[in-house]
Scaffold this motif. Structure first.
Motif, PDB file in Angstrom:
ATOM      1  N   TRP A 413       0.835  -1.201   0.000  1.00  0.00           N
ATOM      2  CA  TRP A 413       0.000   0.000   0.000  1.00  0.00           C
ATOM      3  C   TRP A 413       0.869   1.249   0.000  1.00  0.00           C
ATOM      4  CZ3 TRP A 413      -4.732  -0.722   3.763  1.00  0.00           C
ATOM      5  CH2 TRP A 413      -5.382  -1.920   3.447  1.00  0.00           C
ATOM      6  N   LEU A 416       2.076   2.688  -3.298  1.00  0.00           N
ATOM      7  CA  LEU A 416       1.157   3.478  -4.117  1.00  0.00           C
ATOM      8  C   LEU A 416       1.162   4.953  -3.745  1.00  0.00           C
ATOM      9  CD1 LEU A 416      -1.908   1.059  -4.156  1.00  0.00           C
ATOM     10  CD2 LEU A 416      -0.234   1.419  -5.979  1.00  0.00           C
ATOM     11  N   ALA A 489      -2.992  10.069  -5.434  1.00  0.00           N
ATOM     12  CA  ALA A 489      -2.345   8.888  -4.868  1.00  0.00           C
ATOM     13  C   ALA A 489      -3.246   8.210  -3.849  1.00  0.00           C
ATOM     14  CB  ALA A 489      -1.014   9.283  -4.216  1.00  0.00           C
ATOM     15  N   ALA A 492      -6.120   6.449  -5.587  1.00  0.00           N
ATOM     16  CA  ALA A 492      -5.684   5.185  -6.170  1.00  0.00           C
ATOM     17  C   ALA A 492      -5.566   4.107  -5.100  1.00  0.00           C
ATOM     18  CB  ALA A 492      -4.343   5.377  -6.885  1.00  0.00           C
ATOM     19  N   LEU A 493      -5.041   4.487  -3.934  1.00  0.00           N
ATOM     20  CA  LEU A 493      -4.920   3.510  -2.852  1.00  0.00           C
ATOM     21  C   LEU A 493      -6.298   3.086  -2.348  1.00  0.00           C
ATOM     22  CD1 LEU A 493      -3.400   1.831  -0.815  1.00  0.00           C
ATOM     23  CD2 LEU A 493      -3.095   3.886   0.593  1.00  0.00           C
ATOM     24  N   HIS A 496      -7.696   0.648  -4.683  1.00  0.00           N
ATOM     25  CA  HIS A 496      -6.998  -0.637  -4.536  1.00  0.00           C
ATOM     26  C   HIS A 496      -7.549  -1.417  -3.338  1.00  0.00           C
ATOM     27  CE1 HIS A 496      -3.786  -3.601  -4.170  1.00  0.00           C
ATOM     28  NE2 HIS A 496      -3.626  -3.213  -2.906  1.00  0.00           N
TER      29      HIS A 496
END
Length: 655
Positions: A413, A416, A489, A492-493, A496
């Protein structure tokens, strides 16, 4: 058998399902034509002479080993049958019993000597039809069971007979089995010196011309009382609560769900009459009178967390609390804000006990939402909401639960969020990992920084003075630069995390292992397979510290947490908190275990063995109950998992 051990009685009885210790004694004394006090002395529950009554009530909570052995032998029961007459099996499941038997920070079961809300130790509710028995010859003679669960404030109904429980004797109008206040007397039952009374007769002492005598009214005659049938909604609620108390349910999940009901009952009471608008059923006329006055006790202090005085009020109050908890989460958050907005600021100090209940065991989202609402209404000076504590990442439905966020951001994690250059200095990421995790919880819940940190188990001092914004946790230069825009960012995490097929419930793992460390037997099993430790210091001198560090390593891996916050470094496992700083031996050993290189080195072999143990421990932890859903408190159903796990580690809260 020694001279001091009680001899077995000539006859005994089989305990009835769910029967309490006082009820069993009453039935057995009636069978043997003895006064209950005589039977209790023979069975080891009371010592002849001065003070023989002072500690009897503690046996209803639990019988300590020597007492349990004597009582079981005397009454011809197995120790398991005898122990089932007490409340011990509800430790860890029913919060009031846990608090009555385990002192804060304590490590052993022992009655604390303090009365608890939502727990009746000096009286009992009852069902007349249950006391009348099932028609069998033995119950026709000696009556049915006085049940353990009738001492619990959340039990307000008998599902077998579809009726609310009774609270008072219809003759003397006192609570059944009433012995007065906890401080006044701690006997196991009133009028215990009187023989010949049927187990279903009221033993409450009342003033007679010739002195105090037991009331004597039969409580097993339903015809003497007005019918009080259950509505389907109240029956469903009581069935749900009794299901939580059943042995097949995960005790941790049960305790958290019960704590939710208690906390929301306090909120309803404290914000009355505004909370009445949420009722989906007809409220009893007496509820308004009770809730309007319940906030003030005789000393003039505000009080709204006490057990309601009768089953009718209990049922209505719990039903209101359950209705609020069943709301979709956004609605629940809004309802909390509306309920609390008119509460006077001068009442802030009176929420201390409620805050403690929230922090000590509510379900994760309830804890977050209630604490956040209370913090907004009554901000503490050190936690006053503002730009530094509000979420800095947009709050919306993220597709993941806050339980899926570990306290310590994993490497995958972290990659990312940071540039490749930052990976050269993993130790410098401590602050960033911690604060990024807090922000991820905030993004999913909208809670304050401190509430999110509390949810993750991150102490306030870890956030003090730094780490409140993404800018503050990014050191100057490129050593720790976020690649791409910071918000992109994190988005995006978040995507995910939401896409993970089998997300881990880290909150459940932290709760299950909150008082765990590696036992000596397991440690020796691990080290017996390792190469010798070569060091200038003796192995004996280092062994204890290495075991602590191994315990911290395992705990951190399993729970996704910082090793410095492992239970082994804090009470009750040590006499004081031991923050693990980089220049201390604990930190150096932990770092060495973590970074052990490939080869025959002791620490590399230890790392491999600990990783194997981690995998085994993960498999042994019961699957977390789905207490709440991502967007809703939902159907009102509390599901369950297994009740125990092991691998030889030590847990300081007995189950």
């Amino acid at each position: 058998m020694s001279a001091n051990e009680p001899a077995p009685l000539p006859r005994s009885l089989d305990p009835l399902p769910g029967e309490s210790l006082p009820g069993f004694i009453l039935r057995l004394a009636h069978l043997l034509d003895l006064a209950p006090s005589v039977l209790m002395r023979q069975a080891g529950l009371a010592t002849p002479g001065v003070g023989n009554q002072s500690s009897q009530a503690r046996h209803l909570l639990m019988m300590e080993p020597t007492v349990l052995e004597s009582f079981a032998r005397c009454t011809r029961l197995t120790e398991a049958e005898a122990e089932a007459l007490s409340m011990r099996r509800f430790v860890g499941r029913y919060p009031a019993v846990t608090e009555a038997l385990v002192s804060p920070g304590g490590t052993t079961l022992r009655p604390t000597g303090r009365p608890r809300d939502w727990l009746f130790l000096t009286s009992s509710r009852y069902c007349p039809q249950c006391l009348a028995g099932d028609g069998s010859e033995i119950q026709r003679r000696h009556g049915g069971a006085w049940k353990v669960e009738w001492h619990f404030g959340l039990v307000f109904a008998c599902l077998q007979h579809n009726a609310l429980l009774e609270d008072l004797c219809p003759s003397c109008v006192q609570p059944a089995h009433s012995r007065g206040s906890w401080s006044a007397t701690r006997t196991l039952m009133p009028s215990q010196w009187v023989a010949g009374l049927h187990p279903a007769q009221c033993r409450t002492k009342i003033r007679q011309p010739d002195g105090y005598q037991p009331c004597g009214q039969r409580l097993d005659t339903a015809a003497a009382l007005p019918a009080r049938p259950l509505t389907p909604e109240l029956a469903a609620l009581q069935r749900k609560i009794l299901g939580l108390l059943a042995p097949g349910h995960d005790p941790t999940a049960a305790s958290a769900a019960i704590r939710d009901l208690q906390v929301m009952s306090a909120v309803v009471c404290a914000t009355w009459p505004k909370a009445a608008a949420h009722a989906t059923f007809k409220l009893p006329p007496t509820l308004d009178d009770y809730l309007s006055s319940a906030r003030t006790d005789p000393s003039g202090r505000l009080r709204w967390d006490a057990t309601p005085p009768n089953s009718t009020l209990t049922a209505a109050l719990l039903a209101l609390a359950d209705t609020l908890l069943a709301q979709p989460r956004p609605t629940f958050q809004q309802s909390l804000g509306v309920l609390l907005q008119d509460v006077e600021p001068v009442m802030a100090s009176n929420w201390t006990k409620t805050r403690g209940a929230v922090a000590s065991g509510c379900t994760p989202l309830t804890r977050l939402d209630v604490e956040h609402a209370l913090t907004l209404r009554f901000p503490k000076p050190s936690m006053r909401p503002g730009p530094d504590t509000k979420p800095i990442i947009p709050v919306r439905e993220r597709g993941y639960l806050p339980e899926n966020i570990p306290q310590w951001l994993p490497d995958g994690w972290l990659s990312l969020l940071i540039s490749d250059s930052a990976r050269a200095r993993p130790g410098s990421s401590d602050r960033f990992r911690r604060t990024a995790a807090v922000h991820l919880v905030q993004a999913a819940t909208g809670s304050s920084l401190f509430s999110a940190a509390q949810f993750l188990g991150v102490p306030a001092y870890c956030l003090s003075g730094h780490g409140r914004t993404l800018t503050e946790i990014t050191p100057p230069g490129d050593q720790f630069a976020l690649h791409r825009d910071r918000m992109e960012a994190f988005e995006a995490l978040a995507q995910h995390i939401a896409s993970l097929p089998n997300p881990v419930d880290y909150s459940h793992r932290r709760h299950q292992l909150a008082l765990w460390d590696l036992g000596l037997d397991e440690w020796h099993t691990i080290t017996d397979q390792l190469p010798p430790l070569t060091s200038d210091a003796s192995k004996t001198k280092q062994d204890g510290l290495i075991r602590e560090c191994a315990s911290a390593y395992i705990w951190a891996k399993v729970t996704g947490s910082e090793w410095a916050l492992a239970p082994c470094f804090h009470p009750p496992f040590t006499s004081r908190d031991r923050p693990v700083y980089p220049n201390l031996p604990e930190y150096r050993l932990l770092d060495r275990i973590r970074r052990a290189e490939q080869g025959p080195d002791f620490f590399h072999a230890l790392q491999q063995a600990l990783n194997t143990y981690v995998n085994q421990l993960v498999l042994s932890i019961p699957t977390a109950s789905r207490l709440v859903q991502a967007a809703s408190y939902g159907s009102g159903q509390w599901s369950h998992g297994s009740a125990s796990f092991g691998l030889g580690g030590r847990s300081r809260l007995p189950s």
